[in-house]
Design an enzyme around this catalytic site. Structure first.
Site, PDB file in Angstrom:
ATOM      1  N   HIS A 199       0.822  -1.211   0.000  1.00  0.00           N
ATOM      2  CA  HIS A 199       0.000   0.000   0.000  1.00  0.00           C
ATOM      3  C   HIS A 199       0.852   1.256   0.000  1.00  0.00           C
ATOM      4  CE1 HIS A 199      -3.009  -2.796   1.926  1.00  0.00           C
ATOM      5  NE2 HIS A 199      -3.528  -2.452   0.774  1.00  0.00           N
ATOM      6  N   GLU A 439      -2.074 -11.249 -25.305  1.00  0.00           N
ATOM      7  CA  GLU A 439      -0.982 -11.508 -24.368  1.00  0.00           C
ATOM      8  C   GLU A 439      -0.601 -12.985 -24.327  1.00  0.00           C
ATOM      9  OE1 GLU A 439      -2.104 -10.031 -20.481  1.00  0.00           O
ATOM     10  OE2 GLU A 439      -4.175 -10.678 -20.717  1.00  0.00           O
ATOM     11  N   ASP A 463       2.801 -10.198 -20.250  1.00  0.00           N
ATOM     12  CA  ASP A 463       2.487 -11.623 -20.355  1.00  0.00           C
ATOM     13  C   ASP A 463       2.929 -12.205 -21.694  1.00  0.00           C
ATOM     14  OD1 ASP A 463       1.381 -12.524 -17.918  1.00  0.00           O
ATOM     15  OD2 ASP A 463      -0.387 -11.297 -18.282  1.00  0.00           O
ATOM     16  N   CYS A 510      -0.379  -1.954 -23.920  1.00  0.00           N
ATOM     17  CA  CYS A 510      -0.520  -1.515 -22.536  1.00  0.00           C
ATOM     18  C   CYS A 510       0.452  -2.220 -21.591  1.00  0.00           C
ATOM     19  CB  CYS A 510      -1.954  -1.702 -22.046  1.00  0.00           C
ATOM     20  SG  CYS A 510      -2.480  -3.420 -22.039  1.00  0.00           S
TER      21      CYS A 510
HETATM   22  C1  PEP Z   1       0.365  -7.360 -19.676  1.00  0.00           C
HETATM   23  O1  PEP Z   1       0.334  -8.581 -19.505  1.00  0.00           O
HETATM   24  O2  PEP Z   1       1.221  -6.783 -20.376  1.00  0.00           O
HETATM   25  C2  PEP Z   1      -0.628  -6.500 -19.026  1.00  0.00           C
HETATM   26  C3  PEP Z   1      -0.698  -5.212 -19.308  1.00  0.00           C
HETATM   27  O3  PEP Z   1      -1.427  -7.079 -18.084  1.00  0.00           O
HETATM   28  P1  PEP Z   1      -0.976  -7.358 -16.573  1.00  0.00           P
HETATM   29  O4  PEP Z   1       0.356  -6.685 -16.379  1.00  0.00           O
HETATM   30  O5  PEP Z   1      -2.055  -6.803 -15.726  1.00  0.00           O
HETATM   31  O6  PEP Z   1      -0.895  -8.845 -16.565  1.00  0.00           O
HETATM   32 MG    MG Z   2      -1.372  -9.526 -18.542  1.00  0.00          MG
END
Ligand code: PEP
Ligand code: MG
Length: 596
Positions: A199, A439, A463, A510
């Site tokens: 946190h 991913e 991922d 992302c």
């Molecule tokens: C990713 O896998 O790149 C992603 C953005 O999702 P997370 O990091 O939440 O697994």
């Molecule tokens: Mg992911």
């Protein structure tokens, strides 16, 4: 401490440089007295326990009130954590168990609380998962509060630290962090314990206070009033720096702040290249509370809202109404800008203890969309909440970990059913754009087919790289293989972007790769339409894109795809980037002087 300089290294949890005086906050573990009770002492002891619970509740209500006031009356992330602690005070598992031990084993209340806390923590298992470490810490904080109240000891941070102080603690309870950061602008936070997802780290990042956690022994080495330098980007803490080091870091801090100010001056200019290609610069968020910071850094959208954090902070599944309220809050704050809300990426170890099933390879198990499809009630509640919230802004719904068309179709079917259900209830809502995370290698390879059934793609490189190269993203031993520029990864990225373009759907990225300035030209070359990253990374990436040409990116990508070894590809990218944007990147890499 007496004499010399000490340099400590922990985890850089929130970037920025601070130089200030040490302000220790005593969070040392309380010593629990153990005593057997006589037969006549049982009832009075139960009374003492009740009083301590009431006192704890009153203190937390007071903390909550102060925090909510500081947050302008809105219920935020901090208040939610405090509410969770208040619920724990009423939890039967805690209250009844303590009463039972006092009655049946005739032990004093402090001892009974300690034993019950240990038992509850055991239920959170020994999983190394950071999230569960944090939940165990929550149980500790609550137990400690009750014991301190039984003993009549000071519970909350007594005196607020002066502005600019470096708060040093073994660990900080969420209530402490919230109060410390809201009441006055502290310089930085440094803790012995903690992790990237604690946190303290999350709240510090959201409020942009530099923080270093997991330092190990700061509390034993720093005394009140000692000068301390905190470099939150690199995780470096210097106690009693030399005059030279202080001067160096003063300069570095000024440079850092000036660089930040300079970048922020142009934060609202679009990420448009010299040859006329514009990318949307979006932010990744885990909490609604991060929205102001995202907008302050020139974010133009939310590209990824990781909704599982809504659940990971507590033990009850959010209700449809909670999904609705939460989504509505973010949609309204961003409107008319788009907000991409990802449905629960839960499963494997990412679940409260009671729900977790043992799995040898949780990353390859029942997680994300697989888990949601297996828990239709949970999934439907989220989708109903999201659809209802869609009227308050520009919503896009995204499914995580789609491995093939069957999963996409199944998820979409649930969404359509839910929409029909709402229609029957009198709410006829338009279907928002429905996209998927790319991913998994299987999805990347058949992106051309998926593109025919999805409204947009968002590439999750975290991922995708893990599954493509076969390396656990949490495992330090294989971290050296984590290469975003591995030829296999580049080929997949290209395949996904080409498929999106051919089908005429937008392709975002992302994963963490999107926010790394070094990759900006490669990402331009791929033809992505949106990049989504942590808010503070936006201004620099925007700046590089504005100084770049998409054509140069395409040529670079072509050259890279002709190479073979990951090291050669990396070298080529570094060379090209330093040749073109040397000045901009240098600043990013060297936040402070390398001393010690
Ligand atoms: C990713 O896998 O790149 C992603 C953005 O999702 P997370 O990091 O939440 O697994
Ligand atoms: Mg992911």
């Amino acid at each position: 401490m007496a004499g010399g300089t000490t340099i400590l290294v922990g985890i850089g949890a929130s970037p920025g440089i601070a130089i200030g005086r040490c302000w220790p906050v005593d969070r040392r573990k309380v010593r629990t007295p153990k005593r057997r009770l006589g037969p006549d002492e049982v009832e009075p002891e139960l009374g003492r326990f009740r009083t301590a619970l009431e006192l704890s509740e009153a203190q937390l209500a007071e903390v909550r009130h102060k925090v909510a006031e500081a947050e302008g009356g809105s219920a935020g992330d901090h208040t939610a954590i405090i509410d969770m602690h208040r619920m724990m005070l009423k939890d039967e598992m805690l209250v009844l168990e303590v009463q039972k031990l006092v009655r049946e084993e005739r032990i004093n209340a402090e001892w009974a609380v300690k034993r019950v806390v240990r038992k509850i923590k055991g239920a959170f298992s020994d999983a190394a998962d950071e999230y569960f470490k944090e939940r165990r810490a929550d149980v500790d904080f609550v137990g400690e509060r009750i014991i301190k109240n039984l003993l009549g000891q000071q519970v909350d941070v007594e005196e607020p630290p002066p502005e600019g102080a470096i708060v040093v603690a073994h660990d900080l309870a969420p209530a402490d962090t919230a109060l410390l950061l809201h009441e006055r602008k502290v310089g930085a936070l440094v803790t012995d314990a903690g992790a990237q997802t604690s946190h303290t780290a999350i709240v510090a990042r959201a409020l942009e206070v530099p923080a270093v956690v997991a330092v190990g022994r700061i509390t034993t080495l720093a005394d009140k009033g000692d000068w301390i330098i905190v470099d939150g980007a690199r995780g470096v803490v210097i106690i009693n720096p030399t005059a030279g080091e202080r001067a160096d870091y003063e300069v570095a801090r000024e440079r850092f702040l000036e660089h930040e100010r300079e970048l922020l001056r142009t934060r609202d200019l679009p990420a448009a290249t010299e040859d006329g290609v514009t990318l949307r610069m979006a932010g990744n968020i885990e909490f609604a509370e991060e929205v102001p910071s995202l907008l302050n850094h020139g974010g133009e959208a939310v590209g990824l809202y990781r909704t599982e954090f809504l659940y990971l902070q507590r033990e009850q599944l959010p209700t449809e109404e909670e999904h609705y309220q939460d989504a509505r809050r973010i949609l309204e704050a961003l409107a008319p800008r788009p907000v991409t809300i990802r449905t629960f990426d839960l499963g494997g170890d990412k679940l409260p203890a009671g729900l977790r099933a043992h799995a040898e390879n949780p990353a390859l198990g029942l997680r994300a969309i697989r888990y949601c499809l297996r828990q239709p009630e949970m999934f439907r509640a989220q989708l109903r909440g999201l659809l209802r919230a869609s009227v308050h802004g520009n919503l896009r719904i995204m499914f995580p970990m789609i491995s093939g068309v069957a999963e996409l179709r199944a998820a979409r079917r649930v969404l359509l059913e839910v929409r029909e259900e709402l229609k029957r209830e009198g709410q006829d809502l338009p279907l928002p754009p429905v996209g998927i995370m790319i991913e998994l290698p299987s999805a990347a390879v058949i992106a051309d087919r998926l593109a025919l059934e999805a409204d947009f793609f968002s590439i999750g490189t975290n991922d995708l790289i893990q599954y493509t190269i076969g390396i656990d993203r949490q495992n330090k031993e294989v971290a050296y293989l984590y290469k975003p520029l591995h030829l296999a990864v580049l080929r997949m990225l290209k395949n996904v972007c080409d498929a999106g373009r051919a089908a005429g759907i937008p392709v975002s990225m992302c994963g963490e790769m999107a926010g790394e300035p070094l990759y900006a030209l490669v990402l331009l070359g791929l033809g992505l339409t949106e990049l989504s990253m942590n808010g503070p990374s936006i201004p620099l990436v925007k700046r590089i894109i504005r100084a770049a040409r998409a054509d140069d990116g395409r040529l670079l990508l072509e050259r890279l795809l002709a190479l073979t070894a990951g090291d050669d590809i990396e070298r080529e990218v570094k060379h090209e980037m330093s040749r073109r944007f040397g000045g901009l990147l240098e600043h990013d890499a060297q936040v402070g002087p390398v001393s010690g």
